[in-house]
Motif scaffolding. Structure first.
Motif, PDB file in Angstrom:
ATOM      1  N   GLN A   1      -4.317   9.181 -12.522  1.00 40.69           N
ATOM      2  CA  GLN A   1      -3.398   8.923 -11.437  1.00 40.69           C
ATOM      3  C   GLN A   1      -2.749   7.566 -11.628  1.00 40.69           C
ATOM      4  O   GLN A   1      -3.431   6.587 -11.946  1.00 40.69           O
ATOM      5  N   VAL A   2      -1.444   7.501 -11.451  1.00 37.64           N
ATOM      6  CA  VAL A   2      -0.696   6.255 -11.609  1.00 37.64           C
ATOM      7  C   VAL A   2      -0.118   5.847 -10.261  1.00 37.64           C
ATOM      8  O   VAL A   2       0.390   6.675  -9.513  1.00 37.64           O
ATOM      9  N   GLN A   3      -0.206   4.583  -9.956  1.00 36.25           N
ATOM     10  CA  GLN A   3       0.441   4.035  -8.757  1.00 36.25           C
ATOM     11  C   GLN A   3       1.377   2.916  -9.172  1.00 36.25           C
ATOM     12  O   GLN A   3       1.077   2.156 -10.083  1.00 36.25           O
ATOM     13  N   VAL A   4       2.499   2.843  -8.487  1.00 36.66           N
ATOM     14  CA  VAL A   4       3.468   1.785  -8.767  1.00 36.66           C
ATOM     15  C   VAL A   4       3.818   1.081  -7.465  1.00 36.66           C
ATOM     16  O   VAL A   4       3.984   1.726  -6.426  1.00 36.66           O
ATOM     17  N   VAL A   5       3.916  -0.233  -7.532  1.00 38.63           N
ATOM     18  CA  VAL A   5       4.196  -1.044  -6.348  1.00 38.63           C
ATOM     19  C   VAL A   5       5.300  -2.036  -6.683  1.00 38.63           C
ATOM     20  O   VAL A   5       5.167  -2.822  -7.626  1.00 38.63           O
ATOM     21  N   GLU A   6       6.358  -1.990  -5.883  1.00 39.62           N
ATOM     22  CA  GLU A   6       7.500  -2.865  -6.106  1.00 39.62           C
ATOM     23  C   GLU A   6       7.371  -4.166  -5.315  1.00 39.62           C
ATOM     24  O   GLU A   6       6.731  -4.202  -4.261  1.00 39.62           O
ATOM     25  N   SER A   7       8.031  -5.199  -5.811  1.00 43.27           N
ATOM     26  CA  SER A   7       8.120  -6.465  -5.094  1.00 43.27           C
ATOM     27  C   SER A   7       9.368  -7.199  -5.564  1.00 43.27           C
ATOM     28  O   SER A   7       9.955  -6.838  -6.591  1.00 43.27           O
ATOM     29  N   GLY A   8       9.754  -8.215  -4.809  1.00 44.44           N
ATOM     30  CA  GLY A   8      10.854  -9.066  -5.240  1.00 44.44           C
ATOM     31  C   GLY A   8      12.168  -8.883  -4.509  1.00 44.44           C
ATOM     32  O   GLY A   8      13.133  -9.598  -4.777  1.00 44.44           O
TER      33      GLY A   8
ATOM     34  N   ALA B   1       2.287  -1.414 -12.220  1.00 43.31           N
ATOM     35  CA  ALA B   1       1.714  -0.083 -12.362  1.00 43.31           C
ATOM     36  C   ALA B   1       0.210  -0.167 -12.551  1.00 43.31           C
ATOM     37  O   ALA B   1      -0.278  -0.997 -13.324  1.00 43.31           O
ATOM     38  N   SER B   2      -0.514   0.664 -11.851  1.00 41.40           N
ATOM     39  CA  SER B   2      -1.961   0.751 -12.027  1.00 41.40           C
ATOM     40  C   SER B   2      -2.291   2.144 -12.539  1.00 41.40           C
ATOM     41  O   SER B   2      -1.553   3.091 -12.329  1.00 41.40           O
ATOM     42  N   GLY B   3      -3.403   2.238 -13.222  1.00 35.49           N
ATOM     43  CA  GLY B   3      -3.725   3.506 -13.859  1.00 35.49           C
ATOM     44  C   GLY B   3      -3.335   3.447 -15.323  1.00 35.49           C
ATOM     45  O   GLY B   3      -2.854   2.441 -15.825  1.00 35.49           O
TER      46      GLY B   3
ATOM     47  N   THR C   1       3.697  -4.057 -16.144  1.00 36.21           N
ATOM     48  CA  THR C   1       4.740  -4.359 -15.167  1.00 36.21           C
ATOM     49  C   THR C   1       6.123  -4.115 -15.771  1.00 36.21           C
ATOM     50  O   THR C   1       6.369  -4.433 -16.937  1.00 36.21           O
ATOM     51  N   VAL C   2       6.990  -3.563 -14.948  1.00 32.67           N
ATOM     52  CA  VAL C   2       8.384  -3.356 -15.311  1.00 32.67           C
ATOM     53  C   VAL C   2       9.237  -4.239 -14.412  1.00 32.67           C
ATOM     54  O   VAL C   2       8.933  -4.398 -13.223  1.00 32.67           O
TER      55      VAL C   2
END
Length: 124
Positions: A1-8, A24-26, A78-79
């Protein structure tokens, strides 16, 4: 399972720059695509940019080409989306996505992991 969290995200003036991050985690494999999309009020989801996690190849929407740059840091999982010369029409919720099925793609249906988004507002 992949999780992505945006910021900025944030409020800036026209002509300013802003850098978004997508953590990105996972397990992100080299075959994955990472993408940025945006959605303004009353409009559909719009493709912004995509990058191949493995090769670093990139594609952009015509509306942002030459102003936005997508990049990735494999060590940090991170992207980034560097946005320069921002315009009021760039205002939207920016959403990060990951695709385990395609290495690089502009189509939302090809992405199977999505973040919640971060608001970018550009004042004139």
């Amino acid at each position: 399972q992949v999780q992505v969290v945006e910021s900025g995200g944030g409020l800036v003036q026209a002509g300013d720059s802003l850098r978004l991050s997508c953590a990105a985690s996972g397990r992100i494999l080299g075959s994955y695509a990472m993408g940025w999309f945006r959605q303004a009020p009353g409009k559909g989801r719009e493709f912004v940019a995509s990058i191949s996690w493995g090769t670093g190849a990139t594609i952009y929407a015509d509306s942002v080409k030459g102003r936005f740059t997508i990049s990735r840091d494999n060590a940090k999982n991170t992207v980034y989306l560097q946005m320069n010369s921002l315009k009021p029409e760039d205002s939207a919720v920016y959403v990060c996505a990951a695709s385990s099925r395609y290495s690089i793609t502009q189509y939302p249906a090809h992405y199977n992991y999505w973040g919640q988004g971060t608001q970018v507002t550009v004042s004139s």
